[in-house]
Structure formats: C-alpha cells, structure tokens
Write a protein that holds these residues in place. Structure first.
Motif, short mmCIF file in Angstrom:
data_model
loop_
_atom_site.label_atom_id
_atom_site.label_comp_id
_atom_site.label_asym_id
_atom_site.label_seq_id
_atom_site.Cartn_x
_atom_site.Cartn_y
_atom_site.Cartn_z
N GLU A 30 0.83 -1.21 0.00
CA GLU A 30 0.00 0.00 0.00
C GLU A 30 0.86 1.26 0.00
OE1 GLU A 30 -3.02 2.39 -0.38
OE2 GLU A 30 -3.09 0.22 -0.65
N THR A 31 1.88 1.27 0.89
CA THR A 31 2.80 2.40 0.94
C THR A 31 3.52 2.56 -0.39
OG1 THR A 31 3.15 1.83 3.25
CG2 THR A 31 4.64 3.46 2.30
N GLN A 34 1.32 4.22 -2.82
CA GLN A 34 1.18 5.66 -2.56
C GLN A 34 2.38 6.43 -3.09
OE1 GLN A 34 0.41 5.79 1.61
NE2 GLN A 34 -1.70 5.12 1.34
N ARG A 35 3.51 5.76 -3.11
CA ARG A 35 4.71 6.41 -3.66
C ARG A 35 4.75 6.26 -5.17
NH1 ARG A 35 9.40 7.59 -0.88
NH2 ARG A 35 10.49 6.88 -2.71
N ASN A 36 3.73 5.71 -5.73
CA ASN A 36 3.64 5.55 -7.18
C ASN A 36 4.75 4.69 -7.74
OD1 ASN A 36 1.33 7.07 -7.37
ND2 ASN A 36 2.47 8.96 -7.54
#
Ligand SMILES: [Zn+2]
Length: 147
Positions: A30-31, A34-36
């Motif tokens: 998930e993280t 979020q950092r693409n």
C-alpha cells in the motif's frame, strides 16, 4: 509481503533490510503504491491513458514535470501523425501524448488544463509586452536625420 523502497524487490514480512540496498526501508504494498512505485507484478496491470497532448517536446516535458511533482505516474509518448490523422486534422506535424495512470486521469486533466491556461496567458503576455516595447522604441527613438 514487503517491498524495498529503492529497488522494489519483494521480501518476507520478517525481513528488515533489502539485500541489495543497504539502509533502505522495506514497506508494504500500500505504501509502495502511494509512492507511485508499482510493486513487481502489479506494474503491468496499471493502465495508462492520454491526459493531454502537446505540440512540442518542451510543453510535453513541462506537463510531465508538473505531474511528477504531484506524484502522478506519467510518461511522454512521441507521436507522428499518420495517414488517418491527416484526414481528420490535416497536419503531418509530430505531437506528444501525455500518458498518466488511469486512476489519475481526472486530476491530471485538471492540472494540465490549468497549466495550459497559464502557458497561454504567459505567451499572450509576452506577445503583448513585445508589441508594446516595439511601439515605445518607435515612439521614443529620435529620428536620425535630426542629429
Ligand atoms: Zn532494494
């Protein structure tokens, strides 16, 4: 599963550090998203769609930079108008497609519309300023015959 922030390698949850990147952080998927940075295996499921087009590579790069600042995944695809497009647009000029992750399309479109308006305004302003300068120069320059 955890992923190395630096290289994207996949690790068991218990692992604390990437074997290839000393000092790197391992994060969950998930993280990572979020950092693409697409975790391995998920990258090819992401679809890219056209958010805008540009008539020159500089505008295209400007757009891409703007989107990157917003952490929107983006790439530029150079195109050359083909025969089919000539029929519809009547031009053979190359152009550039700004491709963004499908889920970012709406945001990217808004950002680029704003950026385009700004670019257009800047171009107009520059044209107006140049025009004014020209007029001023003409008006203030003493005729050379009077000297
Ligand atoms: Zn690594």
């Amino acid at each position: 599963m955890k992923y190395c922030m630096q290289c994207g390698s996949e690790y068991q949850d218990g692992v604390k550090e990437c074997a290839d990147c000393p000092g790197s952080t391992l994060v969950d998927a998930e993280t990572m998203r979020q950092r693409n940075v697409a975790p391995p295996g998920e990258g090819d499921t992401r679809k890219f769609v056209r958010a805008a087009t540009a008539d020159d590579p500089f505008t295209a790069e400007d757009y891409a930079r703007l989107l990157q600042l917003e952490r929107i995944p983006v790439f530029i695809r150079p195109r050359r108008t083909g025969t089919v497009d000539v029929l519809t647009t009547g031009t053979l000029e190359p152009w550039w497609e700004i491709m963004v992750g499908e889920e970012f399309l709406e945001r990217a479109t808004q950002l680029l519309a704003r950026e385009k308006a700004e670019l257009d305004a800047t171009a107009e302003e520059a044209a107006r300023a140049a025009e004014e300068e020209e007029r001023e120069t003409e008006g203030s320059a003493p005729p050379s015959s009077s000297l």
